[in-house]
Design a protein around this motif. Structure first.
Motif, PDB file in Angstrom:
ATOM      1  N   LEU A  19       0.850  -1.203   0.000  1.00 26.17           N
ATOM      2  CA  LEU A  19       0.000   0.000   0.000  1.00 26.17           C
ATOM      3  C   LEU A  19       0.878   1.243   0.000  1.00 26.17           C
ATOM      4  N   ARG A  20       1.109   1.808  -1.182  1.00 23.60           N
ATOM      5  CA  ARG A  20       1.897   3.039  -1.282  1.00 23.60           C
ATOM      6  C   ARG A  20       0.987   4.223  -0.971  1.00 23.60           C
ATOM      7  N   SER A  21       0.865   4.496   0.305  1.00 25.58           N
ATOM      8  CA  SER A  21      -0.152   5.436   0.763  1.00 25.58           C
ATOM      9  C   SER A  21       0.364   6.872   0.803  1.00 25.58           C
ATOM     10  N   ALA A  22      -0.476   7.770   0.334  1.00 19.45           N
ATOM     11  CA  ALA A  22      -0.275   9.202   0.568  1.00 19.45           C
ATOM     12  C   ALA A  22      -0.742   9.520   1.984  1.00 19.45           C
ATOM     13  N   MET A  23      -0.707  10.791   2.356  1.00 16.17           N
ATOM     14  CA  MET A  23      -1.141  11.206   3.682  1.00 16.17           C
ATOM     15  C   MET A  23      -2.639  10.944   3.847  1.00 16.17           C
ATOM     16  N   VAL A  24      -2.995  10.229   4.901  1.00  9.89           N
ATOM     17  CA  VAL A  24      -4.395   9.905   5.176  1.00  9.89           C
ATOM     18  C   VAL A  24      -4.994  11.038   5.994  1.00  9.89           C
ATOM     19  N   MET A  25      -6.025  11.662   5.433  1.00 11.42           N
ATOM     20  CA  MET A  25      -6.657  12.812   6.078  1.00 11.42           C
ATOM     21  C   MET A  25      -7.884  12.361   6.866  1.00 11.42           C
ATOM     22  N   SER A  26      -7.841  12.582   8.166  1.00 15.64           N
ATOM     23  CA  SER A  26      -8.916  12.172   9.066  1.00 15.64           C
ATOM     24  C   SER A  26      -9.188  13.301  10.057  1.00 15.64           C
ATOM     25  N   PRO A  27     -10.441  13.476  10.480  1.00 16.52           N
ATOM     26  CA  PRO A  27     -10.740  14.518  11.475  1.00 16.52           C
ATOM     27  C   PRO A  27     -10.297  14.164  12.884  1.00 16.52           C
ATOM     28  N   ASP A  28      -9.763  12.967  13.089  1.00 14.66           N
ATOM     29  CA  ASP A  28      -9.307  12.560  14.420  1.00 14.66           C
ATOM     30  C   ASP A  28      -8.160  13.447  14.890  1.00 14.66           C
ATOM     31  N   ARG A  29      -8.012  13.518  16.190  1.00 19.95           N
ATOM     32  CA  ARG A  29      -6.901  14.253  16.780  1.00 19.95           C
ATOM     33  C   ARG A  29      -5.584  13.514  16.535  1.00 19.95           C
ATOM     34  N   GLY A  30      -4.513  14.287  16.370  1.00 19.90           N
ATOM     35  CA  GLY A  30      -3.179  13.726  16.368  1.00 19.90           C
ATOM     36  C   GLY A  30      -2.601  13.369  15.022  1.00 19.90           C
ATOM     37  N   GLY A  31      -3.377  13.457  13.957  1.00 14.65           N
ATOM     38  CA  GLY A  31      -2.875  13.094  12.639  1.00 14.65           C
ATOM     39  C   GLY A  31      -2.427  14.304  11.845  1.00 14.65           C
ATOM     40  N   VAL A  32      -2.093  14.065  10.577  1.00 16.82           N
ATOM     41  CA  VAL A  32      -1.571  15.143   9.749  1.00 16.82           C
ATOM     42  C   VAL A  32      -2.626  16.207   9.489  1.00 16.82           C
ATOM     43  N   PHE A  33      -3.896  15.812   9.319  1.00 17.66           N
ATOM     44  CA  PHE A  33      -4.940  16.813   9.112  1.00 17.66           C
ATOM     45  C   PHE A  33      -5.072  17.707  10.340  1.00 17.66           C
ATOM     46  N   ASP A  34      -4.956  17.137  11.507  1.00 11.79           N
ATOM     47  CA  ASP A  34      -5.030  17.896  12.752  1.00 11.79           C
ATOM     48  C   ASP A  34      -3.938  18.970  12.787  1.00 11.79           C
ATOM     49  N   VAL A  35      -2.727  18.597  12.384  1.00 15.55           N
ATOM     50  CA  VAL A  35      -1.613  19.549  12.377  1.00 15.55           C
ATOM     51  C   VAL A  35      -1.853  20.658  11.356  1.00 15.55           C
ATOM     52  N   LEU A  36      -2.239  20.272  10.151  1.00 17.22           N
ATOM     53  CA  LEU A  36      -2.445  21.262   9.098  1.00 17.22           C
ATOM     54  C   LEU A  36      -3.611  22.195   9.426  1.00 17.22           C
ATOM     55  N   LEU A  37      -4.687  21.639   9.977  1.00 14.68           N
ATOM     56  CA  LEU A  37      -5.818  22.468  10.362  1.00 14.68           C
ATOM     57  C   LEU A  37      -5.420  23.434  11.466  1.00 14.68           C
ATOM     58  N   GLY A  38      -4.623  22.959  12.412  1.00 18.33           N
ATOM     59  CA  GLY A  38      -4.158  23.845  13.472  1.00 18.33           C
ATOM     60  C   GLY A  38      -3.374  25.018  12.929  1.00 18.33           C
ATOM     61  N   LEU A  39      -2.513  24.781  11.942  1.00 16.99           N
ATOM     62  CA  LEU A  39      -1.761  25.873  11.335  1.00 16.99           C
ATOM     63  C   LEU A  39      -2.705  26.853  10.628  1.00 16.99           C
ATOM     64  N   TRP A  96      -9.862  17.720  -3.480  1.00 22.07           N
ATOM     65  CA  TRP A  96      -9.572  18.192  -2.139  1.00 22.07           C
ATOM     66  C   TRP A  96     -10.592  19.186  -1.586  1.00 22.07           C
ATOM     67  N   PRO A  97     -11.133  20.141  -2.340  1.00 24.95           N
ATOM     68  CA  PRO A  97     -12.097  21.074  -1.726  1.00 24.95           C
ATOM     69  C   PRO A  97     -13.273  20.357  -1.066  1.00 24.95           C
ATOM     70  N   GLU A  98     -13.840  19.349  -1.742  1.00 23.81           N
ATOM     71  CA  GLU A  98     -14.959  18.619  -1.157  1.00 23.81           C
ATOM     72  C   GLU A  98     -14.503  17.778   0.039  1.00 23.81           C
ATOM     73  N   ALA A  99     -13.329  17.190  -0.073  1.00 23.00           N
ATOM     74  CA  ALA A  99     -12.807  16.397   1.046  1.00 23.00           C
ATOM     75  C   ALA A  99     -12.559  17.280   2.256  1.00 23.00           C
ATOM     76  N   ALA A 100     -11.968  18.445   2.036  1.00 23.91           N
ATOM     77  CA  ALA A 100     -11.676  19.356   3.149  1.00 23.91           C
ATOM     78  C   ALA A 100     -12.953  19.797   3.842  1.00 23.91           C
ATOM     79  N   ARG A 101     -13.984  20.089   3.061  1.00 23.37           N
ATOM     80  CA  ARG A 101     -15.255  20.503   3.683  1.00 23.37           C
ATOM     81  C   ARG A 101     -15.854  19.389   4.518  1.00 23.37           C
ATOM     82  N   ASP A 102     -15.776  18.156   4.026  1.00 22.60           N
ATOM     83  CA  ASP A 102     -16.305  17.030   4.806  1.00 22.60           C
ATOM     84  C   ASP A 102     -15.511  16.825   6.086  1.00 22.60           C
ATOM     85  N   LEU A 103     -14.200  16.888   6.011  1.00 23.16           N
ATOM     86  CA  LEU A 103     -13.364  16.686   7.192  1.00 23.16           C
ATOM     87  C   LEU A 103     -13.606  17.773   8.227  1.00 23.16           C
ATOM     88  N   VAL A 104     -13.756  19.013   7.775  1.00 24.52           N
ATOM     89  CA  VAL A 104     -14.051  20.120   8.695  1.00 24.52           C
ATOM     90  C   VAL A 104     -15.412  19.926   9.336  1.00 24.52           C
TER      91      VAL A 104
END
Length: 334
Positions: A167-187, A299-307
């Motif tokens: 599984l050559r995975s890109a960054m998995v974006m999840s609304p959970d705390r502690g992941g990469v989306f959490d860091v990017l959203l915080g910024l 990404w725009p639709e994904a970002a809106r869902d995650l938010v």
């Protein structure tokens, strides 16, 4: 099905465990520190009683390995290499020694394997493996070698009765705390989510629900084996990626950052600038060719869902705290 997830206590493992358990599967997580039902102790290095869980299982999804969210010091890079390769080797040994081996072994890998490039996307057939790009830090090549060694450990495992997928995975974006989306959203929420070093470097990503669906798709397709890119079909430059994330949260501006500013920020976050500066332009060639339908291709639709999901969890957390407070204040002694 019985699904065994070595190294399944991190964010990606938690996402898979939650979704697969809800779907009615028996999920067993192998972890160094078991704390709940369904978790079994292993050290990721040597054979032990944990191997009995693999014997008779249907699926193994190996996620084990030291987190990349750290400073890329020589010691940390070596730990990444050793933990990934050895855990993969020992999982292969357990599958090879099983009286009833699983029918499929999904092995975590990474899209970091591909070259830092802007000119064209990397798919499984025509993508360029990194390691020799000009004008990038020398240690980036070691990250590529980690990925290659990780996959090689699965390839050479003697498991003739078990189908193998990397599984050559890109960054998995999840609304959970502690992941990469959490860091990017915080910024972004702090007004710091602007372009980094110009923002032309590509960001490859995958929505957490599509990640789960892709894993289920690969489990169910007995004809698919070898490396598969788990990434949304439309990677985009970092400046556009962060602009869409700010828009989803409602933040009008994001301050830009130079390379040296990114270095300071990465140091403060105990991370590395490779995660910010490498252009990961990766596309899911095999998944698309085999008919996989992404729920969140853009990404725009994904970002809106995650938010939306992140805000919903915050609201539920506040309600829960208020209910607990009211219950405490109304309780009486016996």
């Amino acid at each position: 099905m019985k699904i065994v997830i070595p190294g399944g206590t991190g964010q990606v493992g938690t996402i898979l465990n939650r979704a697969l358990s809800r779907a009615g599967h028996e999920v067993v997580v192998l972890t160094r520190r078991p704390t709940r039902d369904g978790e079994v102790r292993w050290d990721g290095e040597s054979w032990g009683p944990w191997a009995e869980e693999i014997d008779g299982s249907d699926v193994v999804i190996n996620l084990a390995g030291r987190s990349v969210s750290c400073r890329y010091t020589p010691d940390n890079l070596r730990a990444m290499m050793d933990s990934r390769v050895r855990s993969t080797e020992v999982v292969g040994e357990a599958i090879a020694g099983a009286a009833r081996p699983p029918r499929v072994w999904l092995q975590m890998s990474t899209a970091t394997l591909y070259a830092h490039r802007f000119d064209a996307p990397n798919d499984e057939a025509t993508g360029i493996v990194g390691g020799s790009e000009p004008d990038v830090p020398g240690y980036w090549s070691y990250s590529v070698e980690i990925a290659r060694s990780w996959e090689r450990a699965q390839e050479v495992a003697d498991t003739p009765h078990t189908r193998k997928v990397a599984l050559r995975s890109a960054m998995v974006m999840s609304p959970d705390r502690g992941g990469v989306f959490d860091v990017l959203l915080g910024l972004a929420r702090l007004g710091l989510g602007g372009p980094v070093a110009g923002g032309g470097q590509y960001v490859s990503w995958i929505h957490d629900q599509d990640f789960v669906r892709a894993v289920e798709f690969l489990i169910g397709r007995d004809d698919l084996r070898g490396p598969v890119n788990l990434a949304a079909p439309e990677p985009l430059p970092q400046r556009a990626f962060m602009r869409d994330l700010r828009s989803a949260w409602g933040v009008p501006v994001g301050l830009p950052a130079t390379k040296w500013m990114a270095e300071i920020g990465a140091f403060a976050l105990r991370s590395d600038t490779e995660l910010l500066l490498k252009s990961r332009r990766v596309v899911p060639g095999r998944l698309l060719d085999e008919g996989f339908d992404f729920a969140y291709a853009r990404w725009p639709e994904a970002a809106r869902d995650l938010v939306r999901r992140r805000r919903g969890r915050r609201a539920r957390g506040r309600i829960g705290a208020e209910v607990a407070s009211l219950s405490g204040s109304s309780g009486g002694g016996a």
